[in-house]
Enzyme design. Structure first.
Site, mmCIF file in Angstrom:
data_model
loop_
_atom_site.group_PDB
_atom_site.id
_atom_site.type_symbol
_atom_site.label_atom_id
_atom_site.label_comp_id
_atom_site.label_asym_id
_atom_site.label_seq_id
_atom_site.Cartn_x
_atom_site.Cartn_y
_atom_site.Cartn_z
ATOM 1 N N HIS A 227 0.876 -1.189 0.000
ATOM 2 C CA HIS A 227 0.000 0.000 0.000
ATOM 3 C C HIS A 227 0.909 1.233 0.000
ATOM 4 O O HIS A 227 1.630 1.462 -0.963
ATOM 5 C CB HIS A 227 -0.934 -0.099 1.213
ATOM 6 C CG HIS A 227 -2.088 0.861 1.247
ATOM 7 N ND1 HIS A 227 -2.431 1.668 0.207
ATOM 8 C CD2 HIS A 227 -2.994 1.135 2.241
ATOM 9 C CE1 HIS A 227 -3.489 2.409 0.534
ATOM 10 N NE2 HIS A 227 -3.847 2.108 1.772
ATOM 11 N N HIS A 266 -1.982 -2.049 -9.944
ATOM 12 C CA HIS A 266 -2.980 -1.465 -9.053
ATOM 13 C C HIS A 266 -4.223 -2.342 -9.062
ATOM 14 O O HIS A 266 -4.589 -2.875 -10.104
ATOM 15 C CB HIS A 266 -3.333 -0.038 -9.517
ATOM 16 C CG HIS A 266 -3.994 0.757 -8.457
ATOM 17 N ND1 HIS A 266 -5.347 0.707 -8.246
ATOM 18 C CD2 HIS A 266 -3.476 1.589 -7.522
ATOM 19 C CE1 HIS A 266 -5.639 1.494 -7.227
ATOM 20 N NE2 HIS A 266 -4.528 2.037 -6.769
ATOM 21 N N ASP A 319 2.930 5.672 -6.864
ATOM 22 C CA ASP A 319 4.160 5.569 -6.074
ATOM 23 C C ASP A 319 5.428 5.541 -6.905
ATOM 24 O O ASP A 319 6.527 5.655 -6.367
ATOM 25 C CB ASP A 319 4.113 4.305 -5.197
ATOM 26 C CG ASP A 319 3.048 4.422 -4.143
ATOM 27 O OD1 ASP A 319 2.882 5.526 -3.611
ATOM 28 O OD2 ASP A 319 2.374 3.423 -3.858
HETATM 29 C C1 COA Z 1 -0.843 -3.087 -5.928
HETATM 30 C C2 COA Z 1 -1.000 -4.586 -6.145
HETATM 31 C C3 COA Z 1 -0.993 -5.288 -4.785
HETATM 32 C C4 COA Z 1 -2.310 -4.812 -6.834
HETATM 33 O O1 COA Z 1 -2.312 -6.052 -7.321
HETATM 34 P P1 COA Z 1 -3.612 -6.897 -7.750
HETATM 35 O O2 COA Z 1 -4.484 -6.150 -8.631
HETATM 36 O O3 COA Z 1 -4.208 -7.405 -6.494
HETATM 37 O O4 COA Z 1 -2.961 -7.980 -8.624
HETATM 38 P P2 COA Z 1 -2.407 -9.331 -8.140
HETATM 39 O O5 COA Z 1 -1.621 -9.195 -6.880
HETATM 40 O O6 COA Z 1 -3.558 -10.291 -8.113
HETATM 41 O O7 COA Z 1 -1.442 -9.647 -9.357
HETATM 42 C C5 COA Z 1 -1.907 -10.049 -10.634
HETATM 43 C C6 COA Z 1 -0.716 -10.520 -11.438
HETATM 44 O O8 COA Z 1 0.086 -9.399 -11.805
HETATM 45 C C7 COA Z 1 1.396 -9.529 -11.259
HETATM 46 N N1 COA Z 1 1.806 -8.236 -10.732
HETATM 47 C C8 COA Z 1 1.016 -7.319 -10.126
HETATM 48 N N2 COA Z 1 1.751 -6.251 -9.780
HETATM 49 C C9 COA Z 1 3.009 -6.511 -10.166
HETATM 50 C C10 COA Z 1 4.222 -5.776 -10.059
HETATM 51 N N3 COA Z 1 4.267 -4.595 -9.463
HETATM 52 N N4 COA Z 1 5.347 -6.328 -10.553
HETATM 53 C C11 COA Z 1 5.318 -7.535 -11.153
HETATM 54 N N5 COA Z 1 4.189 -8.288 -11.268
HETATM 55 C C12 COA Z 1 3.053 -7.770 -10.785
HETATM 56 C C13 COA Z 1 1.254 -10.529 -10.122
HETATM 57 O O9 COA Z 1 2.491 -11.200 -9.857
HETATM 58 C C14 COA Z 1 0.200 -11.459 -10.652
HETATM 59 O O10 COA Z 1 0.790 -12.344 -11.554
HETATM 60 P P3 COA Z 1 0.253 -13.865 -11.694
HETATM 61 O O11 COA Z 1 -1.179 -13.711 -12.163
HETATM 62 O O12 COA Z 1 1.166 -14.447 -12.702
HETATM 63 O O13 COA Z 1 0.350 -14.466 -10.328
HETATM 64 C C15 COA Z 1 0.173 -5.121 -7.016
HETATM 65 O O14 COA Z 1 0.125 -4.584 -8.309
HETATM 66 C C16 COA Z 1 1.531 -4.887 -6.382
HETATM 67 O O15 COA Z 1 1.958 -5.676 -5.523
HETATM 68 N N6 COA Z 1 2.251 -3.798 -6.791
HETATM 69 C C17 COA Z 1 3.515 -3.466 -6.227
HETATM 70 C C18 COA Z 1 3.305 -2.652 -4.974
HETATM 71 C C19 COA Z 1 2.814 -1.259 -5.250
HETATM 72 O O16 COA Z 1 3.339 -0.565 -6.104
HETATM 73 N N7 COA Z 1 1.803 -0.846 -4.487
HETATM 74 C C20 COA Z 1 1.246 0.484 -4.571
HETATM 75 C C21 COA Z 1 -0.151 0.466 -5.062
HETATM 76 S S1 COA Z 1 -0.743 2.118 -5.298
#
Ligand code: COA
Length: 384
Positions: A227, A266, A319
Protein backbone atom coordinates in the site's frame (compact mmCIF):
# COMPACT_ATOMS: atom_id res chain seq x y z
CA UNK A 1 -26.18 -19.03 11.52
CA UNK A 2 -22.81 -20.80 11.38
CA UNK A 3 -19.52 -18.98 10.84
CA UNK A 4 -18.55 -20.07 7.32
CA UNK A 5 -18.36 -23.86 7.68
CA UNK A 6 -19.66 -24.44 4.15
CA UNK A 7 -18.77 -22.51 1.00
CA UNK A 8 -22.34 -21.70 0.00
CA UNK A 9 -21.23 -18.23 -1.02
CA UNK A 10 -18.27 -17.37 -3.19
CA UNK A 11 -15.07 -16.77 -1.22
CA UNK A 12 -13.61 -13.37 -2.15
CA UNK A 13 -10.05 -13.22 -0.88
CA UNK A 14 -9.18 -9.70 0.25
CA UNK A 15 -12.87 -8.80 -0.25
CA UNK A 16 -11.91 -8.04 -3.85
CA UNK A 17 -14.82 -6.48 -5.72
CA UNK A 18 -17.21 -6.74 -2.74
CA UNK A 19 -19.48 -3.73 -2.30
CA UNK A 20 -19.51 -2.93 1.39
CA UNK A 21 -20.62 0.70 1.69
CA UNK A 22 -22.09 3.65 -0.18
CA UNK A 23 -20.13 6.84 -0.59
CA UNK A 24 -20.51 10.26 -2.18
CA UNK A 25 -16.93 11.27 -1.56
CA UNK A 26 -14.78 9.92 -4.36
CA UNK A 27 -14.84 7.70 -7.39
CA UNK A 28 -12.05 5.81 -9.15
CA UNK A 29 -12.66 4.89 -12.78
CA UNK A 30 -10.06 2.15 -13.15
CA UNK A 31 -10.71 1.29 -16.78
CA UNK A 32 -10.42 4.88 -18.11
CA UNK A 33 -7.79 5.99 -15.58
CA UNK A 34 -9.81 8.79 -14.00
CA UNK A 35 -10.18 9.92 -10.41
CA UNK A 36 -12.96 12.14 -9.07
CA UNK A 37 -13.48 13.86 -5.70
CA UNK A 38 -17.15 14.73 -5.15
CA UNK A 39 -17.60 14.73 -8.94
CA UNK A 40 -14.61 16.99 -9.70
CA UNK A 41 -11.90 15.40 -11.81
CA UNK A 42 -8.51 15.31 -10.10
CA UNK A 43 -6.78 17.22 -12.93
CA UNK A 44 -9.09 20.22 -12.60
CA UNK A 45 -8.57 20.32 -8.83
CA UNK A 46 -4.79 20.12 -9.22
CA UNK A 47 -4.85 22.94 -11.77
CA UNK A 48 -7.28 25.29 -10.03
CA UNK A 49 -7.63 24.44 -6.36
CA UNK A 50 -5.43 23.92 -3.31
CA UNK A 51 -5.24 21.31 -0.54
CA UNK A 52 -7.25 23.30 2.00
CA UNK A 53 -10.13 23.68 -0.47
CA UNK A 54 -9.97 20.02 -1.52
CA UNK A 55 -9.97 18.95 2.13
CA UNK A 56 -13.10 21.04 2.72
CA UNK A 57 -14.69 19.61 -0.43
CA UNK A 58 -14.09 16.03 0.72
CA UNK A 59 -15.52 16.76 4.17
CA UNK A 60 -18.55 18.83 3.23
CA UNK A 61 -19.37 17.91 -0.37
CA UNK A 62 -19.09 21.37 -1.95
CA UNK A 63 -16.36 23.85 -2.77
CA UNK A 64 -16.31 26.42 0.05
CA UNK A 65 -17.65 29.94 -0.46
CA UNK A 66 -15.12 32.63 0.45
CA UNK A 67 -16.34 32.95 4.06
CA UNK A 68 -16.40 29.17 4.57
CA UNK A 69 -12.92 28.89 3.10
CA UNK A 70 -11.49 31.61 5.33
CA UNK A 71 -13.06 30.10 8.41
CA UNK A 72 -11.76 26.60 7.57
CA UNK A 73 -8.23 27.87 6.86
CA UNK A 74 -8.26 29.88 10.11
CA UNK A 75 -9.28 26.77 12.02
CA UNK A 76 -6.51 24.71 10.44
CA UNK A 77 -3.97 27.44 11.17
CA UNK A 78 -5.02 27.70 14.81
CA UNK A 79 -4.77 23.94 15.34
CA UNK A 80 -1.45 23.49 13.53
CA UNK A 81 1.01 24.17 16.40
CA UNK A 82 1.69 21.05 18.47
CA UNK A 83 1.45 20.89 22.27
CA UNK A 84 4.87 20.73 24.01
CA UNK A 85 4.05 17.25 25.30
CA UNK A 86 3.73 16.00 21.71
CA UNK A 87 6.98 17.68 20.67
CA UNK A 88 8.71 15.94 23.59
CA UNK A 89 7.25 12.59 22.54
CA UNK A 90 8.53 13.07 18.98
CA UNK A 91 12.00 13.98 20.31
CA UNK A 92 11.90 11.01 22.62
CA UNK A 93 11.05 8.60 19.81
CA UNK A 94 13.88 10.17 17.80
CA UNK A 95 15.27 8.02 15.04
CA UNK A 96 14.65 4.72 16.80
CA UNK A 97 11.78 3.58 14.63
CA UNK A 98 10.39 4.07 11.14
CA UNK A 99 8.63 7.47 10.80
CA UNK A 100 5.35 5.67 10.01
CA UNK A 101 5.55 3.92 13.39
CA UNK A 102 6.37 7.26 15.02
CA UNK A 103 3.39 8.86 13.26
CA UNK A 104 1.05 6.06 14.36
CA UNK A 105 2.25 6.48 17.95
CA UNK A 106 1.88 10.28 17.97
CA UNK A 107 -1.67 10.22 16.54
CA UNK A 108 -2.66 7.67 19.13
CA UNK A 109 -1.02 9.74 21.88
CA UNK A 110 -3.00 12.87 20.94
CA UNK A 111 -6.07 11.20 22.41
CA UNK A 112 -4.39 11.26 25.82
CA UNK A 113 -4.58 15.06 25.67
CA UNK A 114 -8.24 15.12 24.67
CA UNK A 115 -10.74 14.64 27.48
CA UNK A 116 -13.59 14.52 24.92
CA UNK A 117 -12.09 11.61 22.97
CA UNK A 118 -14.93 9.18 23.50
CA UNK A 119 -17.87 11.53 22.89
CA UNK A 120 -19.04 9.72 19.77
CA UNK A 121 -21.30 12.51 18.44
CA UNK A 122 -20.59 13.39 14.81
CA UNK A 123 -19.86 16.98 15.83
CA UNK A 124 -17.15 15.88 18.25
CA UNK A 125 -15.62 13.34 15.90
CA UNK A 126 -15.60 16.00 13.17
CA UNK A 127 -13.80 18.35 15.57
CA UNK A 128 -11.15 15.68 16.20
CA UNK A 129 -10.88 14.96 12.47
CA UNK A 130 -10.25 18.62 11.59
CA UNK A 131 -7.67 18.96 14.34
CA UNK A 132 -5.87 15.86 12.98
CA UNK A 133 -5.96 17.30 9.44
CA UNK A 134 -4.45 20.53 10.83
CA UNK A 135 -1.77 18.81 12.88
CA UNK A 136 -0.62 16.21 10.39
CA UNK A 137 1.92 18.49 8.59
CA UNK A 138 3.35 19.66 11.91
CA UNK A 139 3.68 16.09 13.19
CA UNK A 140 5.21 14.66 10.01
CA UNK A 141 7.45 17.73 9.66
CA UNK A 142 8.67 17.35 13.25
CA UNK A 143 9.24 13.60 12.82
CA UNK A 144 11.24 14.31 9.67
CA UNK A 145 13.39 16.91 11.44
CA UNK A 146 14.11 14.77 14.48
CA UNK A 147 14.73 11.68 12.35
CA UNK A 148 17.31 13.74 10.43
CA UNK A 149 18.94 14.98 13.67
CA UNK A 150 17.63 18.53 13.20
CA UNK A 151 15.69 21.03 15.31
CA UNK A 152 11.89 21.02 15.07
CA UNK A 153 10.43 24.03 13.24
CA UNK A 154 7.15 25.64 14.28
CA UNK A 155 4.51 26.45 11.63
CA UNK A 156 4.66 29.85 9.94
CA UNK A 157 1.15 31.41 10.07
CA UNK A 158 1.89 33.28 6.83
CA UNK A 159 2.23 30.04 4.83
CA UNK A 160 -0.50 27.82 3.42
CA UNK A 161 -0.93 24.15 4.33
CA UNK A 162 1.39 22.59 1.73
CA UNK A 163 4.05 25.31 1.98
CA UNK A 164 4.04 25.04 5.76
CA UNK A 165 4.46 21.31 5.50
CA UNK A 166 7.43 21.80 3.17
CA UNK A 167 8.91 24.44 5.48
CA UNK A 168 8.48 22.45 8.70
CA UNK A 169 9.98 19.37 7.03
CA UNK A 170 12.93 20.81 5.12
CA UNK A 171 13.65 24.06 6.98
CA UNK A 172 13.39 26.08 3.74
CA UNK A 173 10.45 28.10 2.47
CA UNK A 174 9.43 26.59 -0.89
CA UNK A 175 9.71 28.54 -4.13
CA UNK A 176 6.39 28.90 -6.02
CA UNK A 177 7.00 25.76 -8.11
CA UNK A 178 7.95 23.64 -5.09
CA UNK A 179 4.90 24.97 -3.27
CA UNK A 180 2.65 23.99 -6.20
CA UNK A 181 4.24 20.52 -6.43
CA UNK A 182 3.84 19.91 -2.68
CA UNK A 183 0.22 21.04 -2.86
CA UNK A 184 -0.38 18.77 -5.87
CA UNK A 185 1.17 15.78 -4.12
CA UNK A 186 -1.15 16.27 -1.15
CA UNK A 187 -4.23 16.77 -3.36
CA UNK A 188 -3.67 13.64 -5.44
CA UNK A 189 -3.19 11.54 -2.32
CA UNK A 190 -6.24 12.96 -0.50
CA UNK A 191 -8.70 10.19 -1.34
CA UNK A 192 -8.81 6.99 -3.33
CA UNK A 193 -11.87 4.81 -3.02
CA UNK A 194 -12.11 1.92 -0.59
CA UNK A 195 -8.36 1.34 -0.37
CA UNK A 196 -6.93 -0.76 2.46
CA UNK A 197 -6.15 2.09 4.89
CA UNK A 198 -9.52 3.79 4.31
CA UNK A 199 -11.22 0.47 4.88
CA UNK A 200 -9.27 0.08 8.13
CA UNK A 201 -10.46 3.50 9.28
CA UNK A 202 -14.05 2.53 8.47
CA UNK A 203 -13.82 -0.82 10.27
CA UNK A 204 -12.58 0.97 13.39
CA UNK A 205 -15.14 3.80 13.26
CA UNK A 206 -17.89 1.20 12.65
CA UNK A 207 -17.33 -0.11 16.18
CA UNK A 208 -18.14 3.45 17.36
CA UNK A 209 -14.55 3.91 18.41
CA UNK A 210 -13.19 7.48 18.17
CA UNK A 211 -11.47 9.27 15.28
CA UNK A 212 -8.01 8.96 16.89
CA UNK A 213 -8.41 5.17 16.84
CA UNK A 214 -9.70 5.17 13.25
CA UNK A 215 -6.76 7.23 11.99
CA UNK A 216 -4.28 5.17 14.01
CA UNK A 217 -5.66 2.02 12.33
CA UNK A 218 -5.42 3.67 8.92
CA UNK A 219 -1.80 4.70 9.45
CA UNK A 220 -0.84 1.17 10.55
CA UNK A 221 -2.43 -0.17 7.36
CA UNK A 222 -0.87 2.42 5.06
CA UNK A 223 2.60 1.44 6.28
CA UNK A 224 2.73 -1.86 4.37
CA UNK A 225 4.75 -2.23 1.14
CA UNK A 226 1.71 -3.28 -0.88
CA UNK A 227 0.00 0.00 0.00
CA UNK A 228 1.68 3.26 1.08
CA UNK A 229 5.11 1.74 1.66
CA UNK A 230 5.60 1.17 -2.07
CA UNK A 231 6.81 4.77 -2.79
CA UNK A 232 9.86 4.33 -0.57
CA UNK A 233 10.68 0.97 -2.08
CA UNK A 234 10.09 2.19 -5.64
CA UNK A 235 12.74 4.91 -5.35
CA UNK A 236 15.18 2.50 -3.66
CA UNK A 237 14.62 0.06 -6.53
CA UNK A 238 15.25 2.76 -9.18
CA UNK A 239 18.37 3.90 -7.34
CA UNK A 240 19.63 0.33 -7.01
CA UNK A 241 19.28 -0.11 -10.79
CA UNK A 242 21.57 2.90 -11.13
CA UNK A 243 22.52 3.83 -14.69
CA UNK A 244 19.85 3.61 -17.42
CA UNK A 245 21.79 0.92 -19.29
CA UNK A 246 21.52 -1.44 -16.26
CA UNK A 247 17.73 -1.35 -16.27
CA UNK A 248 17.01 -4.19 -18.69
CA UNK A 249 19.31 -6.69 -16.97
CA UNK A 250 18.23 -5.87 -13.40
CA UNK A 251 14.55 -5.91 -14.27
CA UNK A 252 14.89 -9.27 -16.00
CA UNK A 253 16.49 -10.78 -12.88
CA UNK A 254 13.65 -9.38 -10.73
CA UNK A 255 10.80 -10.49 -12.94
CA UNK A 256 12.38 -13.93 -13.62
CA UNK A 257 12.41 -14.44 -9.85
CA UNK A 258 8.72 -13.42 -9.75
CA UNK A 259 9.46 -10.34 -7.63
CA UNK A 260 6.94 -7.51 -7.67
CA UNK A 261 8.31 -4.31 -9.08
CA UNK A 262 7.31 -1.57 -6.65
CA UNK A 263 5.43 1.36 -8.15
CA UNK A 264 3.64 -0.79 -10.75
CA UNK A 265 0.23 -2.39 -10.81
CA UNK A 266 -2.98 -1.47 -9.05
CA UNK A 267 -6.06 -3.28 -7.80
CA UNK A 268 -8.37 -0.80 -9.56
CA UNK A 269 -6.39 0.91 -12.35
CA UNK A 270 -5.72 -1.37 -15.26
CA UNK A 271 -4.42 1.59 -17.32
CA UNK A 272 -1.93 4.36 -16.50
CA UNK A 273 -2.70 5.78 -13.03
CA UNK A 274 -3.83 9.43 -13.60
CA UNK A 275 -1.93 10.50 -10.50
CA UNK A 276 1.30 9.00 -11.86
CA UNK A 277 0.78 10.98 -15.09
CA UNK A 278 0.63 14.23 -13.09
CA UNK A 279 3.67 13.36 -10.98
CA UNK A 280 5.73 12.23 -13.95
CA UNK A 281 5.64 15.81 -15.32
CA UNK A 282 7.06 17.12 -12.04
CA UNK A 283 9.69 14.39 -11.87
CA UNK A 284 10.77 15.47 -15.35
CA UNK A 285 10.87 19.12 -14.19
CA UNK A 286 13.25 18.26 -11.34
CA UNK A 287 15.33 15.99 -13.61
CA UNK A 288 15.84 18.92 -16.02
CA UNK A 289 16.63 21.30 -13.17
CA UNK A 290 18.95 19.02 -11.23
CA UNK A 291 20.20 16.96 -14.17
CA UNK A 292 20.24 13.60 -12.48
CA UNK A 293 19.99 10.22 -14.14
CA UNK A 294 17.32 8.70 -11.92
CA UNK A 295 14.49 9.97 -14.11
CA UNK A 296 16.07 8.46 -17.25
CA UNK A 297 16.47 5.12 -15.50
CA UNK A 298 12.86 5.31 -14.31
CA UNK A 299 11.65 5.99 -17.84
CA UNK A 300 13.45 2.92 -19.16
CA UNK A 301 12.04 0.78 -16.34
CA UNK A 302 8.57 2.11 -17.19
CA UNK A 303 9.01 1.29 -20.87
CA UNK A 304 10.27 -2.23 -20.14
CA UNK A 305 7.48 -2.91 -17.64
CA UNK A 306 4.75 -1.66 -19.99
CA UNK A 307 6.14 -3.77 -22.85
CA UNK A 308 6.19 -6.83 -20.63
CA UNK A 309 3.07 -6.37 -18.51
CA UNK A 310 0.99 -3.62 -20.12
CA UNK A 311 -1.33 -6.12 -21.79
CA UNK A 312 -2.08 -7.52 -18.32
CA UNK A 313 -3.01 -4.05 -17.08
CA UNK A 314 0.15 -3.33 -15.13
CA UNK A 315 1.30 0.30 -15.46
CA UNK A 316 3.09 2.81 -13.21
CA UNK A 317 1.04 3.76 -10.16
CA UNK A 318 1.19 6.91 -8.01
CA UNK A 319 4.16 5.57 -6.07
CA UNK A 320 6.51 5.21 -9.01
CA UNK A 321 7.29 8.90 -9.52
CA UNK A 322 6.30 10.38 -6.14
CA UNK A 323 9.49 9.28 -4.37
CA UNK A 324 11.69 10.89 -6.99
CA UNK A 325 9.90 14.22 -6.49
CA UNK A 326 10.08 14.12 -2.70
CA UNK A 327 13.76 13.23 -2.93
CA UNK A 328 14.41 16.20 -5.22
CA UNK A 329 12.62 18.50 -2.72
CA UNK A 330 14.85 17.37 0.17
CA UNK A 331 12.71 14.76 1.93
CA UNK A 332 14.30 11.59 3.28
CA UNK A 333 13.14 8.28 1.83
CA UNK A 334 11.66 7.11 5.13
CA UNK A 335 9.29 10.08 5.16
CA UNK A 336 7.64 9.33 1.80
CA UNK A 337 4.83 7.25 3.26
CA UNK A 338 4.11 9.83 6.00
CA UNK A 339 3.77 12.41 3.18
CA UNK A 340 1.18 10.09 1.61
CA UNK A 341 -0.59 9.97 5.00
CA UNK A 342 -0.53 13.79 5.23
CA UNK A 343 -2.49 13.99 2.00
CA UNK A 344 -4.78 11.05 2.77
CA UNK A 345 -5.83 12.30 6.22
CA UNK A 346 -8.67 14.34 4.69
CA UNK A 347 -10.05 11.33 2.82
CA UNK A 348 -9.82 9.12 5.91
CA UNK A 349 -11.63 11.66 8.09
CA UNK A 350 -14.28 12.47 5.45
CA UNK A 351 -15.06 8.80 4.81
CA UNK A 352 -15.08 7.85 8.49
CA UNK A 353 -17.56 10.67 9.22
CA UNK A 354 -19.68 9.73 6.22
CA UNK A 355 -19.76 6.05 7.21
CA UNK A 356 -20.63 6.79 10.83
CA UNK A 357 -23.78 8.66 9.81
CA UNK A 358 -25.25 5.39 8.49
CA UNK A 359 -23.21 3.07 10.60
CA UNK A 360 -23.22 -0.70 10.28
CA UNK A 361 -20.63 -2.72 12.21
CA UNK A 362 -18.22 -4.43 9.78
CA UNK A 363 -18.32 -8.14 10.37
CA UNK A 364 -17.52 -10.35 7.34
CA UNK A 365 -17.18 -14.11 7.63
CA UNK A 366 -14.25 -16.47 7.07
CA UNK A 367 -14.68 -19.88 5.48
CA UNK A 368 -13.61 -22.45 8.06
CA UNK A 369 -11.26 -24.99 6.44
CA UNK A 370 -9.72 -26.43 9.65
CA UNK A 371 -10.41 -29.70 11.45
CA UNK A 372 -14.16 -30.23 11.84
CA UNK A 373 -13.81 -32.12 15.13
CA UNK A 374 -14.82 -32.63 17.81
CA UNK A 375 -11.25 -33.65 18.69
CA UNK A 376 -10.52 -35.44 21.94
CA UNK A 377 -8.62 -33.28 24.43
CA UNK A 378 -5.33 -35.01 25.50
CA UNK A 379 -3.73 -33.85 28.78
CA UNK A 380 -0.20 -32.40 28.30
CA UNK A 381 1.61 -35.36 29.94
CA UNK A 382 0.01 -37.79 27.48
CA UNK A 383 0.87 -35.95 24.27
CA UNK A 384 3.54 -37.62 22.04
C1 COA B 1 -0.84 -3.09 -5.93
C2 COA B 1 -1.00 -4.59 -6.15
C3 COA B 1 -0.99 -5.29 -4.79
C4 COA B 1 -2.31 -4.81 -6.83
O1 COA B 1 -2.31 -6.05 -7.32
P1 COA B 1 -3.61 -6.90 -7.75
O2 COA B 1 -4.48 -6.15 -8.63
O3 COA B 1 -4.21 -7.41 -6.49
O4 COA B 1 -2.96 -7.98 -8.62
P2 COA B 1 -2.41 -9.33 -8.14
O5 COA B 1 -1.62 -9.20 -6.88
O6 COA B 1 -3.56 -10.29 -8.11
O7 COA B 1 -1.44 -9.65 -9.36
C5 COA B 1 -1.91 -10.05 -10.63
C6 COA B 1 -0.72 -10.52 -11.44
O8 COA B 1 0.09 -9.40 -11.81
C7 COA B 1 1.40 -9.53 -11.26
N1 COA B 1 1.81 -8.24 -10.73
C8 COA B 1 1.02 -7.32 -10.13
N2 COA B 1 1.75 -6.25 -9.78
C9 COA B 1 3.01 -6.51 -10.17
C10 COA B 1 4.22 -5.78 -10.06
N3 COA B 1 4.27 -4.59 -9.46
N4 COA B 1 5.35 -6.33 -10.55
C11 COA B 1 5.32 -7.53 -11.15
N5 COA B 1 4.19 -8.29 -11.27
C12 COA B 1 3.05 -7.77 -10.79
C13 COA B 1 1.25 -10.53 -10.12
O9 COA B 1 2.49 -11.20 -9.86
C14 COA B 1 0.20 -11.46 -10.65
O10 COA B 1 0.79 -12.34 -11.55
P3 COA B 1 0.25 -13.86 -11.69
O11 COA B 1 -1.18 -13.71 -12.16
O12 COA B 1 1.17 -14.45 -12.70
O13 COA B 1 0.35 -14.47 -10.33
C15 COA B 1 0.17 -5.12 -7.02
O14 COA B 1 0.13 -4.58 -8.31
C16 COA B 1 1.53 -4.89 -6.38
O15 COA B 1 1.96 -5.68 -5.52
N6 COA B 1 2.25 -3.80 -6.79
C17 COA B 1 3.51 -3.47 -6.23
C18 COA B 1 3.30 -2.65 -4.97
C19 COA B 1 2.81 -1.26 -5.25
O16 COA B 1 3.34 -0.56 -6.10
N7 COA B 1 1.80 -0.85 -4.49
C20 COA B 1 1.25 0.48 -4.57
C21 COA B 1 -0.15 0.47 -5.06
S1 COA B 1 -0.74 2.12 -5.30
Amino acid sequence: MNEGSEAKEELRRGLEGVLAAETRIGYVNGSDGKLFYRGYEINSLVEQSNYEEVSYLLLYGHLPKRGEYEEYVKRLREEMPLPDEVLSLIKNIGGRTHPMSALRTVISYLSVLDSMESDSSTKNQERIGISLIARMPSIVGAIHRVYSGKEIIKPDPELGYASNFFYMSTGARPDPVESKIMDTALIIHADHGMNASTFSALVTISTMADMYSAITSAIGTLKGPLHGGANERALKMIQSVGRPENAEKVLKVMTDKGERVMGFGHRVYKVYDPRAKILKRYAEYFAERKGNETFKTAQIIEELMINKYGERGIFPNVDFYSGMIYDAMGFRTEIFTPIFATGRISGWVARALEYSTENRLFRPKALYVGEKGPRKYIPIQDRD
